[in-house]
Design an enzyme around this catalytic site. Structure first.
Site, short mmCIF file in Angstrom:
data_model
loop_
_atom_site.label_atom_id
_atom_site.label_comp_id
_atom_site.label_asym_id
_atom_site.label_seq_id
_atom_site.Cartn_x
_atom_site.Cartn_y
_atom_site.Cartn_z
N HIS A 162 2.93 -0.17 -3.31
CA HIS A 162 3.31 -0.94 -4.50
C HIS A 162 4.12 -0.09 -5.47
O HIS A 162 5.17 -0.52 -5.95
CB HIS A 162 2.07 -1.48 -5.22
CG HIS A 162 2.37 -2.04 -6.57
ND1 HIS A 162 2.83 -3.32 -6.75
CD2 HIS A 162 2.32 -1.48 -7.81
CE1 HIS A 162 3.04 -3.54 -8.04
NE2 HIS A 162 2.74 -2.44 -8.71
N HIS B 283 8.38 -0.32 -7.30
CA HIS B 283 8.94 0.06 -8.60
C HIS B 283 10.13 1.01 -8.53
O HIS B 283 11.08 0.88 -9.31
CB HIS B 283 7.85 0.74 -9.44
CG HIS B 283 6.88 -0.20 -10.07
ND1 HIS B 283 7.20 -0.99 -11.15
CD2 HIS B 283 5.59 -0.47 -9.76
CE1 HIS B 283 6.15 -1.71 -11.49
NE2 HIS B 283 5.15 -1.42 -10.67
N SER C 116 6.62 -6.17 -3.44
CA SER C 116 5.68 -5.45 -2.58
C SER C 116 4.66 -6.37 -1.93
O SER C 116 3.76 -5.91 -1.23
CB SER C 116 4.95 -4.36 -3.39
OG SER C 116 4.24 -4.92 -4.48
#
Length: 296
Positions: free
Chosen positions: A135, A140, A200
């Site tokens: 994730h 990000h 994700s």
């Protein structure tokens, strides 16, 4: 449920998850990842790589292409940081998992992105209650290659430290949730995924764009600051930016008077629609109807 099934990391694990360093950073120790952990990354990567073209925004796909994020192994944070530093001045630092809010904000304010070192187990591919390395890095880090997101996340770090002092962190957290984690953006006349929580997730990558269930509403800052969100399921409302550059306009706003004004108004349910909303898609609510709906 076994003890293994509820293993928590970092701040979520209490004192047992606290590292020795006051900033909560730890060595990534990339060489210690097991073949099974790299295999889990590979499964997650392949699944998202098949889903995201035509769904994720161009900035995410371009960042993913330019970074040393490989399909068959967990990325090395040092290599990621070398590329990020050259382009936007960011670096990735390893942490055990969740970190205290003030630590998180301080890292962001100094262009350090804290990424959980651990990766979910193979039986947790579809849901994990904590952010793991997939994730944090896959979701990000590619966006940190874009100067708009790079500057916005740093501004959010500064804003988070201020919101703590003003007792307004819940309102600012909703802004982060509905932008950085679960935001949508319009590109070429179509909706595309902006948020890391979506890119994700295999299921939500499809749900957010194609399901008739959720509302999709034009982004309005005060509206978002009032809107509670789902922590246990797909979002019931997604907020849409007209263009990625609009994120930077948020960084130029003095939030203090907004906090005071919004605090006097009632919070909104995750599925609420208001008469003055810019409704892109009115959801029919079919997915969440009859399901438990706790919201933050």
């Amino acid at each position: 449920m076994t003890a293994e099934a509820v293993t928590l990391h970092g701040w979520a694990a209490g004192e047992a998850g606290r590292p020795a360093s006051p900033d909560w950073t730890i060595p990534q120790d990339w060489a210690s990842y097991t073949p099974e952990e790299h295999a889990t990354w590979a499964k997650l990567y392949r699944r998202q790589a098949a889903l995201l073209p035509g769904r994720a925004c161009a900035a995410f796909l371009e960042g993913l292409r330019r970074l040393p994020i490989e399909p068959d192994r967990i990325p090395d944070f040092e290599r990621l940081s070398e590329v990020l530093m050259r382009h936007t001045g960011w670096q990735v630092v390893a942490v055990p998992g969740l970190v205290p809010e003030e630590v998180f904000f301080d890292h962001l304010a100094h262009r350090r992105f804290p990424a959980g070192r651990f990766i979910r187990r193979a039986d947790q591919l579809d849901y994990l209650q904590e952010p793991d390395v997939f994730h944090d890095v896959f979701g990000h880090v590619p966006m940190l290659m874009h100067p708009v997101m790079a500057d916005f996340i740093q501004a959010y770090g500064h804003g988070g430290l201020r919101a703590q002092r003003l007792g307004a962190l819940d309102m600012l957290a909703r802004v982060y949730w509905y932008t950085v984690e679960f935001g949508l953006v319009r590109e070429g006349g179509a909706l595309r995924i902006l948020g890391a929580g979506i890119v994700s997730s295999a299921a939500e990558s499809v749900f957010c764009l194609e399901s008739p269930s959720p509302n999709r509403v034009g982004f309005c800052l005060e509206r978002v600051m009032r809107t509670r969100y789902r922590i246990d399921d797909f979002q019931q409302t997604y907020f849409v930016f007209e263009r990625l550059e609009d994120l930077l306009r948020l960084a130029e706003i003095d939030f203090a008077p907004l906090y005071e004004r919004v605090a006097a108004l009632p919070a909104l349910a995750p599925d609420a629609l208001l008469p003055d909303d810019d409704v892109v898609t009115r959801g029919d609510g079919r997915w969440h109807r009859g399901r438990a709906a706790p919201a933050a």
